[in-house]
Design a protein around this motif. Structure first.
Motif, mmCIF file in Angstrom:
data_model
loop_
_atom_site.group_PDB
_atom_site.id
_atom_site.type_symbol
_atom_site.label_atom_id
_atom_site.label_comp_id
_atom_site.label_asym_id
_atom_site.label_seq_id
_atom_site.Cartn_x
_atom_site.Cartn_y
_atom_site.Cartn_z
ATOM 1 N N ASP A 6 35.361 8.429 -28.705
ATOM 2 C CA ASP A 6 35.018 7.389 -29.685
ATOM 3 C C ASP A 6 34.571 6.094 -29.018
ATOM 4 O OD1 ASP A 6 35.597 9.163 -31.674
ATOM 5 O OD2 ASP A 6 37.570 8.334 -32.157
ATOM 6 N N SER A 7 35.213 5.738 -27.893
ATOM 7 C CA SER A 7 34.864 4.497 -27.205
ATOM 8 C C SER A 7 35.113 4.655 -25.717
ATOM 9 C CB SER A 7 35.679 3.323 -27.751
ATOM 10 O OG SER A 7 35.381 2.120 -27.064
ATOM 11 N N ASN A 32 39.032 11.994 -27.638
ATOM 12 C CA ASN A 32 39.297 10.849 -26.765
ATOM 13 C C ASN A 32 39.057 9.579 -27.583
ATOM 14 O OD1 ASN A 32 39.657 12.578 -24.452
ATOM 15 N ND2 ASN A 32 37.427 12.708 -24.285
ATOM 16 N N LYS A 33 40.126 8.939 -28.001
ATOM 17 C CA LYS A 33 39.973 7.749 -28.843
ATOM 18 C C LYS A 33 39.411 6.577 -28.030
ATOM 19 C CE LYS A 33 40.884 7.808 -32.525
ATOM 20 N NZ LYS A 33 40.074 8.277 -33.674
ATOM 21 N N ASN A 34 39.888 6.425 -26.801
ATOM 22 C CA ASN A 34 39.410 5.323 -25.961
ATOM 23 C C ASN A 34 39.563 5.717 -24.493
ATOM 24 O OD1 ASN A 34 38.419 2.694 -25.377
ATOM 25 N ND2 ASN A 34 40.513 2.010 -24.950
ATOM 26 N N ALA A 35 38.512 5.535 -23.703
ATOM 27 C CA ALA A 35 38.537 5.887 -22.282
ATOM 28 C C ALA A 35 38.055 4.700 -21.461
ATOM 29 C CB ALA A 35 37.670 7.111 -22.010
ATOM 30 N N ILE A 36 38.876 4.281 -20.510
ATOM 31 C CA ILE A 36 38.513 3.199 -19.591
ATOM 32 C C ILE A 36 38.431 3.808 -18.198
ATOM 33 C CG2 ILE A 36 39.164 0.980 -18.628
ATOM 34 C CD1 ILE A 36 40.673 0.401 -21.196
ATOM 35 N N ALA A 37 37.207 3.898 -17.667
ATOM 36 C CA ALA A 37 36.965 4.575 -16.394
ATOM 37 C C ALA A 37 36.641 3.573 -15.296
ATOM 38 C CB ALA A 37 35.830 5.586 -16.542
ATOM 39 N N LYS A 69 29.973 3.671 -27.845
ATOM 40 C CA LYS A 69 30.640 4.224 -29.015
ATOM 41 C C LYS A 69 30.048 5.593 -29.365
ATOM 42 C CE LYS A 69 32.970 0.356 -29.704
ATOM 43 N NZ LYS A 69 34.431 0.271 -29.534
ATOM 44 N N GLY A 70 30.925 6.460 -29.887
ATOM 45 C CA GLY A 70 30.483 7.742 -30.424
ATOM 46 C C GLY A 70 29.788 8.648 -29.429
ATOM 47 N N ILE A 71 30.447 8.935 -28.311
ATOM 48 C CA ILE A 71 29.876 9.813 -27.295
ATOM 49 C C ILE A 71 30.237 11.253 -27.631
ATOM 50 C CG2 ILE A 71 29.800 10.349 -24.832
ATOM 51 C CD1 ILE A 71 30.766 7.453 -24.353
ATOM 52 N N GLY A 72 29.255 12.100 -27.728
ATOM 53 C CA GLY A 72 29.490 13.496 -28.072
ATOM 54 C C GLY A 72 30.127 14.278 -26.942
ATOM 55 N N ALA A 73 30.653 15.451 -27.271
ATOM 56 C CA ALA A 73 31.258 16.325 -26.266
ATOM 57 C C ALA A 73 30.214 16.733 -25.235
ATOM 58 C CB ALA A 73 31.850 17.555 -26.944
ATOM 59 N N ASN A 74 30.593 16.621 -23.953
ATOM 60 C CA ASN A 74 29.722 16.987 -22.827
ATOM 61 C C ASN A 74 28.390 16.237 -22.827
ATOM 62 O OD1 ASN A 74 31.455 19.010 -21.623
ATOM 63 N ND2 ASN A 74 30.939 20.331 -23.356
ATOM 64 N N GLN A 75 28.359 15.057 -23.435
ATOM 65 C CA GLN A 75 27.125 14.276 -23.451
ATOM 66 C C GLN A 75 26.872 13.692 -22.067
ATOM 67 O OE1 GLN A 75 26.811 11.568 -26.734
ATOM 68 N NE2 GLN A 75 24.981 10.560 -25.933
ATOM 69 N N ASP A 76 25.630 13.731 -21.644
ATOM 70 C CA ASP A 76 25.264 13.308 -20.296
ATOM 71 C C ASP A 76 24.238 12.185 -20.359
ATOM 72 O OD1 ASP A 76 25.137 13.285 -17.527
ATOM 73 O OD2 ASP A 76 23.539 14.760 -17.458
#
Length: 443
Positions: free
Chosen positions: A150-151, A28-33, A185-192
């Motif tokens: 990534d962001s 996921n290069k960039n996610a806007i939620a 920035k730099g959020i790992g997979a399944n990071q909570d």
């Protein structure tokens, strides 16, 4: 012998390493939620730029859900950059989206939506008759994903700017009824990362414990639709006794979190609308028809506070041509799948389409989400075979499920006029019996 086993094991490990290195690597290069908490339904939408940094193409994308909200998921939808709906299937606690082939080194944009029902908890659990309702939402501050992000940025939208408490983390900013977190920035997979917001929200927690919609399709004449509902206010309960004097003195400004009116959106061109209340609480109704819809307002004698329930059913008739259309040699009935009420949550929603006697080759067109469906039969007048019934069941229903439910079937020309011939025959028999009775009386 041992040496041979070791050689095989080494070859297997090398093959596995080649497979892993050649597998697609989604990022996921960039996610806007955006998390919308302005009503009693939590809607989480994400625009995400997805990149394939692996060496092979991929045609699937997995959407994660926070573990604490898995049982609250009512709807998951996805669209591509051209706003085309994408197929979504549930796999365990995650959801898999079928996307156009994403080649190695390529990227694409996706729009994801997750709707959570009954995810807002009242705190305090009881309030006074004139008090405002406060709710709590708990989830993941980060975009829940099995891929690296990534962001990411999160925007929370509330009913108003009255926030009692919220997760404090930088960077963060407040803008009236909006809270903005990130970018991270730099959020790992399944990071909570725990997210908790305690805020004012007087949107009534309108929940259908059970709902049933039945559609009787006639081979001629009108189609009858009847809907049965068991309603419960699942928000903050009433502390103390209800005061009719205080309620009437402040009129619609009284009891801000109570359910004071139930509004149904029905199809246009209906006739003979009716409703029945099981306990006599609904005493006032108003119906207004427009070209696009018919609005039915039901006003209970006592407003519904948290924990209070009521049961009622309503129905209407409409010309067969409004819901049943010919398609070649077959017929197609088209009804709305979801509830008829705005922003309602139904915990157990069932739709039954009762087809005319003689209907055959029944086919239910696929829906954009998973449902439980089957065909059964029920007795019918002057028919040994009975009438075929298409049943569709959803465990948790929200307004996003208000999509067309289309059922096609075959019906011979003789069976299409069956009701007319039965009416004529019954009428002829009654006339004959009446004439015979008069003859016997005269003699």
């Amino acid at each position: 012998m041992v040496k041979g086993v070791g050689s095989i094991t080494l070859l297997a490990l090398l093959a596995l390493a080649v497979t892993v290195s050649a597998s697609p690597t989604i990022v996921n290069k960039n996610a806007i939620a955006v998390l919308d908490l302005s009503t009693h339904v939590a809607r989480y939408s994400v625009n995400v730029r997805v990149a394939n940094e692996g060496k092979t193409a991929s045609s699937t994308y997995t959407v994660g859900v926070p573990a604490s909200l898995v049982s609250n998921v009512a709807y998951v939808g996805a669209q591509d950059a051209e706003d085309n709906d994408l197929s979504v299937t549930k796999q365990g606690n995650n959801y898999q989206v079928r996307i156009a082939e994403l080649k190695a080194g390529a990227s694409t944009d996706l729009q994801l939506e997750i709707v959570f029902a009954n995810a807002l908890s009242p705190l305090p659990k009881e309030i006074g008759q004139q008090d405002d309702q406060k709710l709590v939402f708990e989830g993941n501050l980060y975009f829940q994903s099995p891929y690296r992000t990534d962001s990411q940025k999160l925007e929370i939208r509330l009913a108003n700017g009255k926030v009692l408490s919220k997760t404090e983390v930088k960077p963060m900013s407040d803008k009236g009824s909006t809270i903005i977190y990130g970018p991270f920035k730099g959020i790992g997979a399944n990071q909570d990362a725990p997210l908790r917001v305690h805020f004012e929200n007087n949107s009534p927690q309108f929940t259908m414990l059970q709902s049933l919609k039945e559609v009787w399709v006639s081979s001629s004449g009108d189609v009858q639709v009847e809907e049965h509902y068991e309603v419960k206010h699942t928000g903050a309960g009433l502390k103390g006794l209800f005061s009719r004097i205080d309620y009437q003195a402040k009129h619609m400004q009284a009891s801000p979190a109570a359910i004071k009116q139930i509004r149904a959106s029905l199809p246009p061109s209906i006739n003979n609308a009716y409703y029945r209340d099981q306990i006599g609480n609904i005493s006032t109704s108003r119906i207004v028809g427009t070209r696009s819809e018919t609005i039915l307002d039901l006003v209970p004698r006592f407003p519904l506070f948290g924990g209070w329930k009521t049961e009622f059913y309503m129905g209407y008739y409409t010309e067969a041509g409004n819901l049943v259309k010919p398609t070649g040699s077959r017929l197609r009935v088209n009804v709305s799948l979801g509830c008829s009420f705005d922003e309602c949550v139904a915990k157990d929603h069932t739709v039954r389409i009762i087809l005319p006697v003689g209907a055959s080759d029944v086919v239910t067109q696929p829906l954009p989400f998973e449902v439980e469906t089957w065909t059964e039969s029920e007795p019918a007048f002057a028919s040994l075979a009975g009438r075929k019934v298409v049943v569709v069941k959803l465990p948790l229903t929200v307004s996003e499920h208000n999509v067309p439910l289309v059922v096609e079937y075959s019906l011979s020309s003789l069976m299409r006029t069956r009701d007319t011939w039965l009416t004529l025959c019954v009428g002829a028999v009654l006339v004959s019996l009446f004439a015979a009775f008069n003859t016997l009386s005269a003699s």
